[in-house]
Design an enzyme around this catalytic site. Structure first.
Site, mmCIF file in Angstrom:
data_model
loop_
_atom_site.group_PDB
_atom_site.id
_atom_site.type_symbol
_atom_site.label_atom_id
_atom_site.label_comp_id
_atom_site.label_asym_id
_atom_site.label_seq_id
_atom_site.Cartn_x
_atom_site.Cartn_y
_atom_site.Cartn_z
ATOM 1 N N LYS A 19 0.957 -1.260 -0.417
ATOM 2 C CA LYS A 19 0.241 -0.034 0.055
ATOM 3 C C LYS A 19 0.829 1.382 0.033
ATOM 4 C CE LYS A 19 -1.588 1.702 4.211
ATOM 5 N NZ LYS A 19 -1.434 3.172 4.594
ATOM 6 N N ASN A 20 2.040 1.405 0.886
ATOM 7 C CA ASN A 20 2.448 2.465 1.084
ATOM 8 C C ASN A 20 3.704 3.041 0.164
ATOM 9 O OD1 ASN A 20 1.575 2.770 3.198
ATOM 10 N ND2 ASN A 20 2.655 2.701 4.444
ATOM 11 N N ARG A 89 -4.807 11.105 3.944
ATOM 12 C CA ARG A 89 -3.748 12.226 3.589
ATOM 13 C C ARG A 89 -3.310 11.930 2.530
ATOM 14 N NH1 ARG A 89 -3.901 13.944 8.750
ATOM 15 N NH2 ARG A 89 -1.863 14.540 8.093
ATOM 16 N N CYS A 113 -4.590 13.252 13.172
ATOM 17 C CA CYS A 113 -6.203 11.554 13.167
ATOM 18 C C CYS A 113 -5.780 10.837 13.481
ATOM 19 C CB CYS A 113 -5.381 11.545 11.139
ATOM 20 S SG CYS A 113 -4.090 10.453 11.217
ATOM 21 N N ARG A 118 -0.333 15.587 12.073
ATOM 22 C CA ARG A 118 0.643 14.742 11.089
ATOM 23 C C ARG A 118 0.802 15.893 9.902
ATOM 24 N NH1 ARG A 118 -1.203 9.097 9.240
ATOM 25 N NH2 ARG A 118 0.510 9.466 8.242
ATOM 26 N N PRO A 119 1.836 16.534 10.962
ATOM 27 C CA PRO A 119 2.407 17.977 9.574
ATOM 28 C C PRO A 119 3.321 17.899 8.470
ATOM 29 C CG PRO A 119 3.840 17.620 11.190
ATOM 30 C CD PRO A 119 2.836 16.259 11.713
ATOM 31 N N ASP A 121 5.095 20.109 7.708
ATOM 32 C CA ASP A 121 5.923 21.100 6.931
ATOM 33 C C ASP A 121 7.290 20.963 5.962
ATOM 34 O OD1 ASP A 121 6.742 19.762 9.831
ATOM 35 O OD2 ASP A 121 7.974 21.176 10.393
ATOM 36 N N ASP A 301 4.237 1.181 12.101
ATOM 37 C CA ASP A 301 3.325 0.406 11.646
ATOM 38 C C ASP A 301 2.963 -1.059 12.526
ATOM 39 O OD1 ASP A 301 2.557 2.620 10.044
ATOM 40 O OD2 ASP A 301 3.713 1.910 8.451
ATOM 41 N N ILE A 323 7.199 7.861 16.848
ATOM 42 C CA ILE A 323 7.221 8.304 15.554
ATOM 43 C C ILE A 323 6.053 8.828 15.710
ATOM 44 C CG2 ILE A 323 6.663 8.398 13.409
ATOM 45 C CD1 ILE A 323 9.550 6.963 14.119
ATOM 46 N N ARG A 393 -8.103 -0.227 4.716
ATOM 47 C CA ARG A 393 -7.797 0.456 3.970
ATOM 48 C C ARG A 393 -6.446 -0.180 3.498
ATOM 49 N NH1 ARG A 393 -7.338 6.568 6.640
ATOM 50 N NH2 ARG A 393 -6.211 6.880 5.364
HETATM 51 C C1 EPZ Z 1 4.034 7.431 6.197
HETATM 52 O O1 EPZ Z 1 2.865 8.457 7.000
HETATM 53 C C2 EPZ Z 1 3.270 6.208 6.312
HETATM 54 N N1 EPZ Z 1 1.771 6.372 5.436
HETATM 55 C C3 EPZ Z 1 2.382 5.343 7.763
HETATM 56 O O2 EPZ Z 1 2.137 4.699 8.014
HETATM 57 C C4 EPZ Z 1 3.844 5.729 8.291
HETATM 58 O O3 EPZ Z 1 3.168 5.584 9.812
HETATM 59 C C5 EPZ Z 1 5.202 6.375 8.805
HETATM 60 O O4 EPZ Z 1 5.336 6.594 7.416
HETATM 61 C C6 EPZ Z 1 6.576 6.628 9.568
HETATM 62 O O5 EPZ Z 1 6.691 5.470 8.707
HETATM 63 C C7 EPZ Z 1 2.496 6.417 4.320
HETATM 64 O O6 EPZ Z 1 3.558 5.854 3.159
HETATM 65 C C8 EPZ Z 1 1.010 6.225 2.935
HETATM 66 P P1 EPZ Z 1 6.480 10.449 7.720
HETATM 67 P P2 EPZ Z 1 4.284 10.065 6.558
HETATM 68 O O7 EPZ Z 1 6.394 11.587 7.149
HETATM 69 O O8 EPZ Z 1 4.864 10.209 5.562
HETATM 70 C C9 EPZ Z 1 6.264 13.842 11.621
HETATM 71 C C10 EPZ Z 1 0.419 3.183 7.420
HETATM 72 O O9 EPZ Z 1 -0.508 2.596 8.651
HETATM 73 N N2 EPZ Z 1 7.022 14.532 10.627
HETATM 74 O O10 EPZ Z 1 7.511 9.094 7.878
HETATM 75 O O11 EPZ Z 1 3.288 11.174 6.896
HETATM 76 C C11 EPZ Z 1 5.852 13.056 11.795
HETATM 77 O O12 EPZ Z 1 4.856 13.506 12.712
HETATM 78 C C12 EPZ Z 1 0.561 4.219 7.712
HETATM 79 O O13 EPZ Z 1 -0.190 2.553 6.552
HETATM 80 C C13 EPZ Z 1 6.769 15.763 10.199
HETATM 81 O O14 EPZ Z 1 7.478 16.323 11.649
HETATM 82 O O15 EPZ Z 1 5.068 9.648 7.900
HETATM 83 C C14 EPZ Z 1 6.186 11.707 12.354
HETATM 84 O O16 EPZ Z 1 6.892 11.808 13.747
HETATM 85 C C15 EPZ Z 1 0.270 5.483 9.172
HETATM 86 N N3 EPZ Z 1 6.647 17.220 9.814
HETATM 87 C C16 EPZ Z 1 7.454 11.418 11.243
HETATM 88 O O17 EPZ Z 1 7.468 12.925 11.095
HETATM 89 C C17 EPZ Z 1 6.429 16.497 8.724
HETATM 90 O O18 EPZ Z 1 6.348 17.603 7.578
HETATM 91 C C18 EPZ Z 1 7.517 10.673 10.470
HETATM 92 O O19 EPZ Z 1 6.172 10.886 9.503
HETATM 93 C C19 EPZ Z 1 6.559 15.408 7.882
HETATM 94 C C20 EPZ Z 1 6.829 14.308 9.059
#
Ligand code: EPZ
Length: 414
Positions: A19-20, A89, A113, A118-119, A121, A301, A323, A393
């Site tokens: 999926k991801n 998202r 969520c 889920r920022p 930035d 995950d 995370i 999902r």
């Molecule tokens: C991806 O989400 C996955 N989703 C998530 O899987 C997974 O939990 C996550 O990566 C971590 O491995 C998809 O691939 C579609 P991140 P993503 O940006 O990209 C912080 C599932 O169950 N952050 O790697 O949104 C954030 O808050 C889902 O399949 C910022 O601070 O995650 C988090 O603490 C849920 N600023 C950390 O980084 C930003 O701009 C990692 O988030 C972006 C992220």
């Protein structure tokens, strides 16, 4: 979902496409002028939602069995509306390709969520470094750029989404982009594989520095997505918790990484064969602590499913989540089934119990649902899991795969 627990899993199941990995790949197809086919894709609600997102941009997209056909010829709109972004998202992924192809993008700000804030930035800082102007207006992010220019970008922390988004945009930028401290997940490596098949020039994916040399255009391609490591790991945990032995067609040991090591430490005998993975649970279950971290650390995950497994393991296990700040919603539901888990800050202290018991429980997000299913498979009696739609999902026909492995599990109308 109704699960009658207490049956050892035994037999063979097939792992679907990731999926991801497929979600960003679907969007990356917009970077090309011609059509792409992505094979081995899972039939999931998130994939259907992404098809709708692409359609709102004027792109033709359809799923035929496990083949996805994406034809970006009609790409002209540049807005991902609130209605779609709020349900998924990952819609934010359209920003990178839209900026690169059309020079503008307007995407609804994703809110918080169930698993936490889920920022985005880091995505936006990356686009700014490539020369885009960003404005936040009425709940929408508006980005514009006449021509993106390669840049050196250092991420504050590894983010899967930001790495994918900025990598996609940089493929058509002028000059070279280097991403420092990027995400190293197998899904990022797969996205880079797809982009390279389309003609992009990328080096270092899967390491702590990715180099992208901009090209003037990309072509549509034919690509097969990697198998879903989280689905494979979830089925292995299900085998372990029921004391079973299973074969998983298409499972790949390398992608499981530290999860395979932790499973072996727990007592699962796990090998890769020519067909996929083979696993059988040994006699002794050992408690194994985990701390979630960006790849190659333990994936967040799999945290919930791991906790379900440790709930039935003698001894005390500490599960730490670094995370997402609110990813312990499954704890109170597991406790309703007889588990003994106490939350202390961002850790959960799991004291193993001899038995879990069937109970009515409620799923709160995708992986929490999977954890409840895993626990229910090993519980005494019947468990009724509501809000199971979260499962759809990210898991394709999980109940069919588990039934094929001998579980008593069925879906009934809520
Ligand atoms: C991806 O989400 C996955 N989703 C998530 O899987 C997974 O939990 C996550 O990566 C971590 O491995 C998809 O691939 C579609 P991140 P993503 O940006 O990209 C912080 C599932 O169950 N952050 O790697 O949104 C954030 O808050 C889902 O399949 C910022 O601070 O995650 C988090 O603490 C849920 N600023 C950390 O980084 C930003 O701009 C990692 O988030 C972006 C992220």
């Amino acid at each position: 979902m109704i699960v009658e627990g207490g049956r050892r899993l035994k037999g063979e199941a097939e792992i679907g496409g990731s999926k991801n990995a497929v979600l960003p790949i679907m969007v990356a197809a917009l970077l090309a002028k011609g059509a792409s086919v992505v094979r081995g894709t899972p039939r999931l609600r998130d994939v259907t939602t992404m098809i709708k997102v692409l359609e709102t941009l004027g792109v033709k997209a359809s799923q035929d069995g496990s083949d996805l056909h994406i034809d970006p010829k009609g790409l002209k709109k540049y807005e991902a509306p609130y209605d779609l972004v709020k349900t998924m998202r990952a819609s934010i992924y359209v920003m990178g390709p839209l900026l690169a192809r059309l020079g503008k993008a307007r995407v609804s700000m994703p809110g918080g969520c169930a698993i936490g804030q889920r920022p985005v930035d880091l995505h936006l800082k990356g686009f700014e470094a490539l020369g885009a102007k960003i404005a936040l207006k009425h709940g929408y992010i508006e980005a514009t750029a006449k021509k993106l220019k390669g840049a050196r970008i250092i991420f504050d922390k590894p983010s899967v989404g930001a790495t994918a988004n900025v990598m996609m945009a940089a493929c058509l930028a002028q000059g070279t982009t280097t991403l420092h401290n990027p995400a190293q997940e197998p899904e990022i490596v797969d996205l880079a594989g797809f982009l390279k098949r389309m003609g992009a020039r990328i080096h270092g994916e899967g390491s702590d520095c990715i180099e992208i040399i901009g090209v003037s255009s990309l072509q549509g391609c034919d690509y097969e997505v990697i198998p879903d490591r989280i689905e494979a790991a979830t089925l292995l945990v299900a085998a372990a918790i029921t004391g079973g032995s299973v074969s998983l067609r298409h499972g790949r040991l390398a992608d499981l990484g530290i999860v395979a090591e932790k499973l072996r430490e727990h007592g699962l005998d796990l090998v890769e064969t020519g067909r996929g993975l083979k696993a059988s649970m040994g006699k002794r279950r050992r408690p194994v602590h985990i701390t979630t971290m960006p790849h190659p650390g333990f994936p967040t995950d799999m945290q919930a499913q791991w906790m379900a497994l440790m709930a039935l393991t003698p001894g005390t296990t500490v599960v730490t989540e670094t995370i997402w700040e609110n990813r312990f919603m499954h704890v109170s539901e597991l406790d309703r089934m007889g588990a003994d888990i106490k939350i202390q800050g961002n850790s959960a202290v799991v004291s193993g119990v001899k038995k879990l018991f069937g109970a009515p429980v409620m799923a709160s997000d995708l992986r929490a649902s999977a954890a409840l299913v895993v626990a229910a498979l090993a519980a005494k009696g019947s468990t009724e899991i509501t809000r199971i739609y979260h499962l759809d999902r990210g898991y394709e026909r999980l109940e069919d795969k588990l039934s094929a492995l001998g579980a008593r599990i069925r879906r009934v109308p809520e």
